[in-house]
Design an enzyme around this catalytic site. Structure first.
Site, mmCIF file in Angstrom:
data_model
loop_
_atom_site.group_PDB
_atom_site.id
_atom_site.type_symbol
_atom_site.label_atom_id
_atom_site.label_comp_id
_atom_site.label_asym_id
_atom_site.label_seq_id
_atom_site.Cartn_x
_atom_site.Cartn_y
_atom_site.Cartn_z
ATOM 1 N N HIS A 180 28.010 37.601 37.035
ATOM 2 C CA HIS A 180 27.878 39.044 37.212
ATOM 3 C C HIS A 180 28.674 39.796 36.140
ATOM 4 O O HIS A 180 28.198 40.779 35.565
ATOM 5 C CB HIS A 180 28.353 39.434 38.613
ATOM 6 C CG HIS A 180 28.194 40.885 38.924
ATOM 7 N ND1 HIS A 180 28.887 41.525 39.935
ATOM 8 C CD2 HIS A 180 27.422 41.858 38.347
ATOM 9 C CE1 HIS A 180 28.550 42.798 39.963
ATOM 10 N NE2 HIS A 180 27.668 43.031 39.016
ATOM 11 N N ASP A 202 35.617 46.421 43.481
ATOM 12 C CA ASP A 202 35.254 47.377 44.534
ATOM 13 C C ASP A 202 36.309 47.510 45.629
ATOM 14 O O ASP A 202 36.139 48.306 46.557
ATOM 15 C CB ASP A 202 33.906 46.994 45.159
ATOM 16 C CG ASP A 202 33.908 45.592 45.760
ATOM 17 O OD1 ASP A 202 34.940 44.893 45.642
ATOM 18 O OD2 ASP A 202 32.876 45.187 46.333
ATOM 19 N N ASP A 203 37.407 46.724 45.545
ATOM 20 C CA ASP A 203 38.462 46.812 46.557
ATOM 21 C C ASP A 203 39.748 47.397 45.978
ATOM 22 O O ASP A 203 40.840 47.136 46.475
ATOM 23 C CB ASP A 203 38.741 45.439 47.169
ATOM 24 C CG ASP A 203 39.211 44.421 46.135
ATOM 25 O OD1 ASP A 203 39.101 44.705 44.923
ATOM 26 O OD2 ASP A 203 39.689 43.339 46.531
ATOM 27 N N ASP A 281 38.872 34.826 35.084
ATOM 28 C CA ASP A 281 40.197 35.419 34.865
ATOM 29 C C ASP A 281 41.220 34.377 34.413
ATOM 30 O O ASP A 281 42.022 34.633 33.503
ATOM 31 C CB ASP A 281 40.676 36.167 36.112
ATOM 32 C CG ASP A 281 40.536 35.362 37.389
ATOM 33 O OD1 ASP A 281 39.908 34.282 37.364
ATOM 34 O OD2 ASP A 281 41.057 35.809 38.434
ATOM 35 N N SER A 312 38.488 34.485 47.258
ATOM 36 C CA SER A 312 39.785 33.794 47.204
ATOM 37 C C SER A 312 40.410 33.640 48.584
ATOM 38 O O SER A 312 41.502 33.091 48.714
ATOM 39 C CB SER A 312 40.754 34.563 46.305
ATOM 40 O OG SER A 312 41.003 35.845 46.834
#
Length: 437
Positions: A180, A202-203, A281, A312
């Site tokens: 994505h 989005d968090d 990451d 996670s």
């Protein structure tokens, strides 16, 4: 330059007038020598045919030369209209457009993230919000569409499972996230042709000066090749571990923080051809990608994560992330001098401050027995000693490719009982040990 051009024009005009005056004098002199009835030696003379021919040739030459000089003078006057300074107002350069890319999937709580972005952004034109959605979750898509033209809704078209090895089947979510990211960043830089972007999940909730922070640091990111990102996140930014009076303080860090970060198109062009299939990451934190470059991060975080549940499974959330302090004070970063973050000056000043600080023991730090205002240096020499000290002091103890979270040249800076502490390797540190992971 304009004065030189004016002098040149005056010189040419002077030569033009002088040249034509000489021609006139020559013509008059020749004409007087051959006038009818002129007495020479007491005898009246009449002009000969040769003299008349000479006079005609001189007249023709003079007329031709006069036309040439007229053309030259006309050209000079035309050029002067171009050289003449015009009273025009100098327009300042257009401010850069920095879009915000929100990575979304199946959480309707994306509304909290987008609401804060819209609330704090200074300009919709300078900061368009792009929400890129994976997963195809209908309720989340409905929330995004409810903003109308306030945001742009991008939908990742490939929702299929990613082929993985059987032992990686449980990591399918990480593979989809990496896919994505690749698709969304290609939309930003290739299809929409932006030169930079700030990526948020989005968090994340953003601070009031979130946009001010990134606008101020974009020029530094563009001009300093030793930087490769700007992050809004401090991994050790829990309340009590940061200086509450220094919301303006910024650092360089060798650790890629993420969680609200800006990158340039040039970096994406470097990374995209080798973008990983998963765990993007941690891949960013490898020395092959970092290549000795640093990120800028704040003393007090400009983002706060509220998403406990995800791929996670809440790793670190309950122990660290939920306690991160979100900045509430607006810092006018665009009006501050951020030159201290340039590599050479920053490195020299940072190391001087760290290694000039007195060495103290863990017990003195933990029990609040330090005297003086600080800063103080707490030294580690091995991977295990770092982990023990970090864990007991309450800061994050994990390392990625040998780099501790928030570390710069091996040094982790944090606050403890109101004093600055540098958890640092011995003097003479040269490089990270990638086996420390």
């Amino acid at each position: 330059m304009i004065r030189k051009r004016v002098s040149l024009i005056c010189c040419v005009a002077f030569l033009f007038v002088t040249w034509n005056a000489v021609l006139v004098l020559l013509l008059l002199g020749r004409a007087q020598q051959g006038q009818p009835g002129q007495v020479q030696g007491g005898v009246a003379q009449n002009p000969t045919g040769d003299m008349v021919d000479d006079l005609n040739r001189i007249a023709d030459t003079f007329e031709s030369e006069l036309r040439k000089q007229k053309d030259i003078l006309s050209q000079i006057l035309n050029d002067w209209s171009l050289w003449k300074p015009k009273d025009r107002k100098v327009r300042p350069p257009s401010p850069p457009v920095i879009p915000i890319l929100v990575m979304a999937c199946n959480r309707v709580t994306v509304k909290r993230c987008v609401d804060k972005l819209i609330q704090h952004r200074p300009s919709a034109d300078l900061h368009p919000i792009l929400v890129s959605q994976d997963c195809g979750h209908a309720e989340t898509a409905q929330v995004i569409r409810s903003y109308g033209d306030k945001v742009t809704h991008l939908s990742q078209p490939d929702l299929s499972d990613v082929p993985v090895r059987p032992e990686h089947k449980k990591f399918q979510g990480y593979y989809k996230i990496s896919r994505h990211y690749r698709w969304a960043l290609n939309q930003v830089f290739r299809n929409l042709s932006y030169s930079s972007v700030v990526v948020v999940e989005d968090d994340l909730e953003v601070a009031p000066d979130f946009f001010e922070y990134f606008r101020a640091l974009q020029p530094l990111l563009q001009s300093d090749p030793s930087l490769w990102c700007v992050s809004a996140w401090n991994d050790n930014g829990r309340d009590g571990f940061v200086d509450p009076g220094r919301a303006d303080l910024l650092y360089r860090t060798d650790f890629f923080p993420g969680l609200g970060w800006m990158l340039l198109r040039e970096l994406w062009e470097e990374l995209e051809p080798k973008w990983p299939a998963s765990f993007w990451d941690d891949w960013m934190r490898q020395p092959e990608q970092r290549r000795g470059r640093a990120c800028v991060r704040p003393e007090v975080s400009r983002t706060l994560t509220f998403g406990r549940q995800g791929v996670s499974l809440g790793q670190f959330y309950d122990k660290y992330l939920r306690y991160i302090k979100l900045n509430t004070e607006f810092v006018p970063f665009t009006k501050l001098d951020l030159g201290y973050l340039k590599e050479q000056d920053y490195r020299e000043n940072f190391q001087k401050e760290v290694y000039a600080a007195p060495v103290v023991t863990y017990e003195a730090v933990k029990q609040g027995q330090l005297t003086g205002s600080g800063p103080f240096r707490l030294q580690y020499s091995t991977k295990d000693s770092f982990k023990v000290l970090a864990r007991n002091l309450g800061i994050m103890d994990d390392l990625k490719s040998g780099v501790p979270r928030t570390g710069y040249r091996g040094v982790v800076s944090f606050f403890s009982r109101g004093r600055r502490i540098y958890l640092a390797p011995p003097p003479g540190w040269t490089q990270y040990d990638s086996t420390w992971s």
